[in-house]
Design a protein around this motif. Structure first.
Motif, PDB file in Angstrom:
ATOM      1  N   ASN A  16       0.828  -1.202   0.000  1.00 28.11           N
ATOM      2  CA  ASN A  16       0.000   0.000   0.000  1.00 28.11           C
ATOM      3  C   ASN A  16       0.861   1.249   0.000  1.00 28.11           C
ATOM      4  OD1 ASN A  16      -2.407  -1.283  -0.028  1.00 28.11           O
ATOM      5  ND2 ASN A  16      -2.782  -1.117   2.165  1.00 28.11           N
ATOM      6  N   PHE A  17       1.906   1.233   0.836  1.00 27.63           N
ATOM      7  CA  PHE A  17       2.760   2.411   0.998  1.00 27.63           C
ATOM      8  C   PHE A  17       3.383   2.801  -0.336  1.00 27.63           C
ATOM      9  CE2 PHE A  17       6.774   4.471   1.946  1.00 27.63           C
ATOM     10  CZ  PHE A  17       6.392   5.415   2.873  1.00 27.63           C
ATOM     11  N   SER A  20       0.747   3.538  -3.283  1.00 27.19           N
ATOM     12  CA  SER A  20       0.030   4.806  -3.272  1.00 27.19           C
ATOM     13  C   SER A  20       0.844   5.909  -3.932  1.00 27.19           C
ATOM     14  CB  SER A  20      -0.327   5.194  -1.835  1.00 27.19           C
ATOM     15  OG  SER A  20       0.833   5.453  -1.105  1.00 27.19           O
ATOM     16  N   ARG A  26      -5.256   4.092  -6.381  1.00 23.92           N
ATOM     17  CA  ARG A  26      -5.305   3.503  -5.048  1.00 23.92           C
ATOM     18  C   ARG A  26      -5.860   4.483  -4.023  1.00 23.92           C
ATOM     19  NH1 ARG A  26      -2.523  -0.634  -2.732  1.00 23.92           N
ATOM     20  NH2 ARG A  26      -1.530  -2.083  -4.130  1.00 23.92           N
ATOM     21  N   LEU A  27      -5.562   5.755  -4.224  1.00 22.28           N
ATOM     22  CA  LEU A  27      -5.952   6.762  -3.232  1.00 22.28           C
ATOM     23  C   LEU A  27      -7.467   6.908  -3.237  1.00 22.28           C
ATOM     24  CD1 LEU A  27      -3.200   9.367  -4.014  1.00 22.28           C
ATOM     25  CD2 LEU A  27      -3.291   7.860  -2.059  1.00 22.28           C
ATOM     26  N   THR A  28      -8.066   6.598  -2.098  1.00 16.15           N
ATOM     27  CA  THR A  28      -9.518   6.606  -2.042  1.00 16.15           C
ATOM     28  C   THR A  28     -10.068   7.948  -1.596  1.00 16.15           C
ATOM     29  OG1 THR A  28      -9.314   5.711   0.166  1.00 16.15           O
ATOM     30  CG2 THR A  28      -9.753   4.153  -1.598  1.00 16.15           C
ATOM     31  N   THR A  29      -9.224   8.801  -1.035  1.00 16.01           N
ATOM     32  CA  THR A  29      -9.727  10.062  -0.507  1.00 16.01           C
ATOM     33  C   THR A  29      -9.791  11.123  -1.596  1.00 16.01           C
ATOM     34  OG1 THR A  29      -7.488  10.478   0.235  1.00 16.01           O
ATOM     35  CG2 THR A  29      -9.067   9.772   1.873  1.00 16.01           C
TER      36      THR A  29
ATOM     37  N   GLY B  55       3.345   8.375   6.801  1.00 18.91           N
ATOM     38  CA  GLY B  55       3.551   6.946   6.550  1.00 18.91           C
ATOM     39  C   GLY B  55       2.278   6.156   6.771  1.00 18.91           C
ATOM     40  N   ARG B  58      -0.139   6.764   3.941  1.00 16.42           N
ATOM     41  CA  ARG B  58       0.196   6.019   2.724  1.00 16.42           C
ATOM     42  C   ARG B  58      -0.132   4.543   2.868  1.00 16.42           C
ATOM     43  NH1 ARG B  58       0.737   8.613  -2.050  1.00 16.42           N
ATOM     44  NH2 ARG B  58       1.554  10.676  -1.654  1.00 16.42           N
ATOM     45  N   ASN B  61      -3.572   4.041   2.104  1.00 17.44           N
ATOM     46  CA  ASN B  61      -3.924   4.638   0.815  1.00 17.44           C
ATOM     47  C   ASN B  61      -4.547   6.020   0.955  1.00 17.44           C
ATOM     48  OD1 ASN B  61      -2.961   2.593  -0.820  1.00 17.44           O
ATOM     49  ND2 ASN B  61      -4.817   1.393  -0.561  1.00 17.44           N
ATOM     50  N   ARG B  62      -3.977   6.807   1.852  1.00 19.39           N
ATOM     51  CA  ARG B  62      -4.364   8.207   1.970  1.00 19.39           C
ATOM     52  C   ARG B  62      -3.136   9.044   1.671  1.00 19.39           C
ATOM     53  NH1 ARG B  62      -4.735   9.759   6.815  1.00 19.39           N
ATOM     54  NH2 ARG B  62      -4.189   7.896   7.970  1.00 19.39           N
ATOM     55  N   LEU B  63      -3.315  10.365   1.665  1.00 18.61           N
ATOM     56  CA  LEU B  63      -2.164  11.228   1.403  1.00 18.61           C
ATOM     57  C   LEU B  63      -1.480  11.679   2.689  1.00 18.61           C
ATOM     58  CD1 LEU B  63      -3.435  13.535  -1.444  1.00 18.61           C
ATOM     59  CD2 LEU B  63      -1.713  11.772  -1.595  1.00 18.61           C
ATOM     60  N   ASN B  66      -1.199  17.403   4.150  1.00 16.34           N
ATOM     61  CA  ASN B  66      -0.576  18.028   2.974  1.00 16.34           C
ATOM     62  C   ASN B  66      -1.032  19.468   2.807  1.00 16.34           C
ATOM     63  OD1 ASN B  66      -3.195  17.583   2.268  1.00 16.34           O
ATOM     64  ND2 ASN B  66      -2.780  16.715   0.271  1.00 16.34           N
ATOM     65  N   ARG B  67      -1.519  20.073   3.896  1.00 18.18           N
ATOM     66  CA  ARG B  67      -2.062  21.426   3.763  1.00 18.18           C
ATOM     67  C   ARG B  67      -1.098  22.484   4.273  1.00 18.18           C
ATOM     68  NH1 ARG B  67      -6.538  21.619   0.443  1.00 18.18           N
ATOM     69  NH2 ARG B  67      -6.433  19.443  -0.046  1.00 18.18           N
TER      70      ARG B  67
END
Lengths: 204, 391
Positions: A16-17, A20, A26-29, B55, B58, B61-63, B66-67
């Protein structure tokens, strides 16, 4: 073997790391203020008042019957009835709300006001980002802020609005037919006044 | 040149002290070194919170943040400003003095542990000849502060969290110390500096790190498991299990005190990671003989970041253990393995150098490892529990 599941899990998170960074799918947001998800048709946030035509004051469907005010569970609606009357959506002379306020900081979006309204005047909006720096005044919406056109209603809830429009058109046609029938009856009585007048005079 | 770069901080300190009168030099030296630690490790803490959130994001599966700033790099600054400006709420029934002291004791204990960690060649605050002992003695203070926080808050959640934390920390302190004993046996010293120097040699290009022996590897694994439990990190985060007791012992803390708890926890994690590096991973020494030109402190921090990354990876992967699983792991698996490991280290010491020694010691460790894992997997018969007082 002990620890096998742990290793599998570690491999999954590592996949996943790195994945992404490679695969954007892959990014669901969704990065909210810039991107937005498409809204589903049944979405709802807070109520608004529908008006027909272009003049929001003339075309407002609300007749200030105050049913929604009474039914509202958190009591967030305030209505004051007008003194005079104006024609409503179907053409009858009705009262209209002199004041119509909804405190959206209290509203719980239950849609009960919409369910109970007999005049199709109040509907649920889909607008959800309503931030304000005044948490009392800014969240108390007045009549003008609440009034939105029927066209807007058609764009946010097309299916529902079409059904409402059809029902209203039917009702309007019924009223018109009645008026026409009344007019026709009147005309008929006026056409032969020599017979009708004394008859009516006799009946009185 | 590489010599100067390696010793640049030591030389700078000497130059700086040269400017001062002789009488104040020891005091000034101590203050300067302490200030350096007080600056570097909280900075590392700030970076770690960012790394961790990125970490974990990621891995899910998120970012991640980042703001604030590029790649959300200013997130720690935003967090700091937020926690500093928040209202400090103390429960009215709380024991105010103890409630106030608990986060201070935690951070103080966490910082004290850095006194004996050799960050680079000749870069240690105090070269104590009982350094490892000092480290564990100071590390035990954390339990005190955790219980102070839990008890003084007068909240059921925080008391439960503190009870869990103390039970867990005491259970894992035993195998943690036992896992380090093999190193002390082999190095013949309790001084952290001596232990690192023992590992700084090379055979060919490969270093003499203790982790590259069967007992060293096993000791490292046991130590890291115990260290994860000691620092209350996932999967051993029962004391602050969000789903059960919300935040555990620091539930009644807000604002700056909460930030101090957070800081203390991370500093504790860095300190135990630093000790693991010192004991097993050769401290500041380079992993290959041809890489010795890179300054020693850079190696220490590189290894520290790798271990922090491992901690984050583990946190992103494993779910929380149950209380009985936690205790079984400590007493039925890690503790016996640590004792067997000590035995194997003794056998290793008295056997002649060669592949036979490797084979014998590896088998002696692998066999109990597998056997003991069956005891963990065994299905327990749970009885219906009778509650005498709850009815």
């Amino acid at each position: 073997m002990v620890g096998e599941g742990i290793l599998k899990g570690l491999a999954e998170t590592a996949r996943n790391f790195f994945g992404s960074y490679v695969g954007k799918d892959r990014l669901t947001t969704v990065q909210y203020p810039e991107e937005r998800l498409p809204q589903i048709e049944a979405a709802r946030s807070f109520p608004f008042l529908v008006y027909d035509g272009s003049d929001w004051q003339q075309g407002m469907r609300c007749v200030a019957c105050q049913i929604c005010e009474k039914e509202c569970p958190p009591k967030c609606i305030l209505i004051e009835k007008s003194k005079d009357k104006k024609p409503d959506a179907v053409g009858k002379q009705q009262f209209y709300p002199a004041v119509f306020d909804i405190d959206i900081s209290v509203c719980m979006s239950c849609q009960i006001c919409v369910e109970v309204c007999p005049f199709e005047a109040i509907k649920m909006d889909v607008e959800y980002d309503l931030p304000t720096d005044d948490r009392f005044g800014g969240l108390l919406l007045h009549k003008q802020q609440l009034a939105k056109s029927n066209e807007y209603y058609n764009t946010i809830h097309p299916t529902e609005a079409a059904a409402v429009d059809a029902a209203l058109a039917e009702e309007r046609a019924k009223v018109e037919a009645k008026a026409r029938a009344a007019a026709a009856a009147k005309a008929a009585t006026e056409a032969k006044p020599s017979q009708a007048q004394p008859a009516s005079g006799e009946s009185r | 040149m590489t010599q100067t770069l390696d010793q640049i901080f030591v030389i700078a300190l000497q130059r700086l002290l040269g400017l001062l009168p002789v009488a104040v030099r020891p005091l000034a030296s101590a203050i300067l070194c302490v200030v350096a630690i007080l600056v570097v490790f909280p900075l590392l803490f700030a970076i770690t919170t960012w790394l961790e959130r990125k970490g974990l994001g990621r891995m899910q599966n998120r970012l991640g943040p980042n703001r604030t700033g590029p790649f959300g790099l200013l997130q720690p600054v935003a967090d700091a400003i937020k926690s500093l400006t928040k209202e400090d709420i103390v429960p009215i029934t709380a024991d105010h003095v103890v409630h106030f002291l608990a986060p201070l004791v935690l951070v103080m204990a966490a910082f004290l542990a850095y006194a004996v960690l050799p960050i680079g060649r000749n870069m240690v605050l105090v070269n104590m000849n009982a350094g490892v002992l000092f480290f564990f003695a100071v590390g035990s203070t954390v339990e005190l502060s955790v219980f102070m926080a839990g008890w003084s808050s007068r909240s059921k959640y925080s008391l439960l969290g503190a009870m869990r934390a103390v039970a867990q920390m005491i259970s894992y302190e035993v195998p943690m110390v036992l896992a380090t004993i093999v190193i002390i046996m082999e190095a013949g010293s309790l001084s952290t500096v001596a232990i690192v120097e023992k590992q700084a040699g090379y055979t060919g290009i490969f270093p003499h790190w203790f982790v590259f022996t069967p007992w060293g590897f096993m000791g490292f694994a046991l130590f890291m498991i115990a260290a994860t439990a000691e620092s209350n990190r996932s999967p051993f985060d029962l004391p602050e299990g969000e789903s059960e007791i919300i935040a555990g012992y620091y539930i009644e803390y807000s604002g700056f005190k909460f930030a101090l708890f957070f800081l203390g926890e991370y500093l504790g994690m860095f300190a135990t990671s630093g000790l693991a590096i010192t004991l097993f991973l050769g401290g500041w020494s380079a992993p290959f003989s041809f890489l010795t030109w890179i300054p020693s402190y850079a190696w220490f921090f590189a290894k520290l970041l790798v271990l922090i990354g491992a901690f984050i990876w583990i946190r992103g992967t494993l779910p929380r253990l149950r209380m009985d699983q936690l205790m079984n792991l400590a007493w039925q698996y890690i503790l016996p393995m640590a004792l067997i490991n000590m035995l194997v280290a003794g056998i290793w010491h008295f056997m002649p150098v060669g592949p036979i020694r490797w084979l014998v010691c590896s088998v002696l460790l692998a066999a109990p490892c597998v056997v003991l894992s069956f005891t963990l997997k065994r299905k327990k018969r749970l009885q219906v529990r009778t509650y005498y007082f709850a009815e």
